[in-house]
Design a protein around this motif. Sequence first.
Motif, PDB file in Angstrom:
ATOM      1  N   GLU A  61      -4.567  -4.145  -7.725  1.00 34.52           N
ATOM      2  CA  GLU A  61      -5.940  -4.053  -7.226  1.00 34.52           C
ATOM      3  C   GLU A  61      -6.019  -3.170  -5.985  1.00 34.52           C
ATOM      4  OE1 GLU A  61      -9.552  -6.893  -5.511  1.00 34.52           O
ATOM      5  OE2 GLU A  61      -7.750  -7.816  -6.366  1.00 34.52           O
ATOM      6  N   LEU A  62      -5.094  -3.347  -5.051  1.00 41.17           N
ATOM      7  CA  LEU A  62      -5.115  -2.546  -3.831  1.00 41.17           C
ATOM      8  C   LEU A  62      -4.795  -1.082  -4.122  1.00 41.17           C
ATOM      9  CD1 LEU A  62      -5.435  -2.527  -0.763  1.00 41.17           C
ATOM     10  CD2 LEU A  62      -2.998  -3.059  -0.560  1.00 41.17           C
ATOM     11  N   ALA A  63      -3.828  -0.851  -4.985  1.00 40.86           N
ATOM     12  CA  ALA A  63      -3.453   0.522  -5.325  1.00 40.86           C
ATOM     13  C   ALA A  63      -4.620   1.262  -5.974  1.00 40.86           C
ATOM     14  CB  ALA A  63      -2.240   0.525  -6.254  1.00 40.86           C
ATOM     15  N   GLU A  64      -5.316   0.578  -6.877  1.00 44.46           N
ATOM     16  CA  GLU A  64      -6.442   1.216  -7.559  1.00 44.46           C
ATOM     17  C   GLU A  64      -7.625   1.412  -6.619  1.00 44.46           C
ATOM     18  OE1 GLU A  64      -5.639  -0.248 -12.163  1.00 44.46           O
ATOM     19  OE2 GLU A  64      -7.252  -1.168 -10.999  1.00 44.46           O
ATOM     20  N   ARG A  65      -7.866   0.450  -5.757  1.00 44.91           N
ATOM     21  CA  ARG A  65      -9.015   0.550  -4.855  1.00 44.91           C
ATOM     22  C   ARG A  65      -8.877   1.713  -3.885  1.00 44.91           C
ATOM     23  NH1 ARG A  65     -11.402  -4.548  -1.458  1.00 44.91           N
ATOM     24  NH2 ARG A  65     -11.282  -5.429  -3.562  1.00 44.91           N
ATOM     25  N   LEU A  66      -7.665   1.938  -3.370  1.00 42.72           N
ATOM     26  CA  LEU A  66      -7.462   2.971  -2.370  1.00 42.72           C
ATOM     27  C   LEU A  66      -6.729   4.202  -2.884  1.00 42.72           C
ATOM     28  CD1 LEU A  66      -6.505   0.836   0.776  1.00 42.72           C
ATOM     29  CD2 LEU A  66      -8.766   1.571   0.007  1.00 42.72           C
ATOM     30  N   THR A 121       3.988  -0.550 -12.877  1.00 51.40           N
ATOM     31  CA  THR A 121       5.227   0.208 -12.744  1.00 51.40           C
ATOM     32  C   THR A 121       5.152   0.980 -11.437  1.00 51.40           C
ATOM     33  OG1 THR A 121       5.518   0.453 -15.135  1.00 51.40           O
ATOM     34  CG2 THR A 121       6.702   1.998 -13.719  1.00 51.40           C
ATOM     35  N   PRO A 122       6.043   0.723 -10.497  1.00 49.83           N
ATOM     36  CA  PRO A 122       5.985   1.455  -9.228  1.00 49.83           C
ATOM     37  C   PRO A 122       6.066   2.960  -9.448  1.00 49.83           C
ATOM     38  CG  PRO A 122       7.569  -0.347  -9.101  1.00 49.83           C
ATOM     39  CD  PRO A 122       7.179  -0.216 -10.542  1.00 49.83           C
ATOM     40  N   ASP A 123       5.448   3.697  -8.574  1.00 51.55           N
ATOM     41  CA  ASP A 123       5.602   5.149  -8.605  1.00 51.55           C
ATOM     42  C   ASP A 123       7.043   5.532  -8.293  1.00 51.55           C
ATOM     43  OD1 ASP A 123       2.652   6.388  -8.696  1.00 51.55           O
ATOM     44  OD2 ASP A 123       2.635   4.550  -7.497  1.00 51.55           O
ATOM     45  N   LEU A 181      -3.484   4.359  -3.820  1.00 51.43           N
ATOM     46  CA  LEU A 181      -2.210   4.397  -3.115  1.00 51.43           C
ATOM     47  C   LEU A 181      -1.029   4.361  -4.073  1.00 51.43           C
ATOM     48  CD1 LEU A 181      -2.903   1.819  -0.266  1.00 51.43           C
ATOM     49  CD2 LEU A 181      -3.150   4.312  -0.180  1.00 51.43           C
ATOM     50  N   PRO A 182       0.030   5.114  -3.787  1.00 47.22           N
ATOM     51  CA  PRO A 182       1.263   4.989  -4.562  1.00 47.22           C
ATOM     52  C   PRO A 182       1.999   3.711  -4.178  1.00 47.22           C
ATOM     53  CG  PRO A 182       1.598   6.532  -2.774  1.00 47.22           C
ATOM     54  CD  PRO A 182       0.131   6.157  -2.738  1.00 47.22           C
ATOM     55  N   ILE A 229       1.904   1.563  -0.638  1.00 47.65           N
ATOM     56  CA  ILE A 229       2.245   0.143  -0.733  1.00 47.65           C
ATOM     57  C   ILE A 229       3.749   0.039  -0.929  1.00 47.65           C
ATOM     58  CG2 ILE A 229       1.972  -1.973  -2.095  1.00 47.65           C
ATOM     59  CD1 ILE A 229      -0.795  -0.846  -2.943  1.00 47.65           C
ATOM     60  N   LEU A 230       4.382  -0.823  -0.148  1.00 43.90           N
ATOM     61  CA  LEU A 230       5.810  -1.099  -0.282  1.00 43.90           C
ATOM     62  C   LEU A 230       5.981  -2.540  -0.758  1.00 43.90           C
ATOM     63  CD1 LEU A 230       7.076   0.494   3.065  1.00 43.90           C
ATOM     64  CD2 LEU A 230       7.002   1.554   0.795  1.00 43.90           C
TER      65      LEU A 230
END
Length: 225
Positions: A71-76, A110-112, A78-79, A56-57
């Motif tokens: 939500e999207l980061a946790e579902r997939l 907090t972004p990766d 993704l960093p 995700i950017l």
Amino acid sequence: MAVFMKFRIIPVTPFMQNCSVLWCEETGHGAVVDPGGDISSILSVAEECGVTLEKILVTHGHIDHAGAVVELAERLGLPVEGPQREDRFWIDGMPEQSSKFGFPAARPFTPDRWLEQGDVVQFGNVKMNVLHCPGHTPGHVVFFHEPSRLAIVGDVLFKGSIGRTDFPRGDFNTLIASIRGRLWPLGDDVAFIPGHGPMSTLGNERRSNPYCGDRCAPVLQDDRG
């Protein structure tokens, strides 16, 4: 050999924010830029286009651009990369933003990886340059793919307009400096996806934009009303 990139724009949230799915033609791996909401629509487009999402950017920390990041980061799994760290206060205030603007409850994150001017982000074999373009928010970033001559500019620049600067830590003069100093040098032929509304080219905006075009005299304050 140049690696080209494909994209699809998905308007999300009641603000019709231009979330983008970008992907590498060679590998089919891609990224979601600014998932503000409507995750089911984003995932449907990714599936339809055969895209395997890698990350995700985020251009900046406003709710319509970043409200569904967690939500999207946790579902997939993704960093998250971006924005620049000066937007931390916007991200930390995600719950207050969602309440104020009537959005579904959103969580801070907090972004990766916080991004800085000159950084590079990658998905598949695509590499995009990062431009720090403050003014709309202090930590706003732009993503530029030179081989495709395409920039994702968030709320820095629109067709015929520019981003608002009346939010906390927005600054009109800083925004104009970002546009003229960091976007214009990319080239008139560069097309851009704005945070809202139709696409345009940098050349068209240089010729005709009433707030930042080449015919505009230097502006010392936001006179848009």
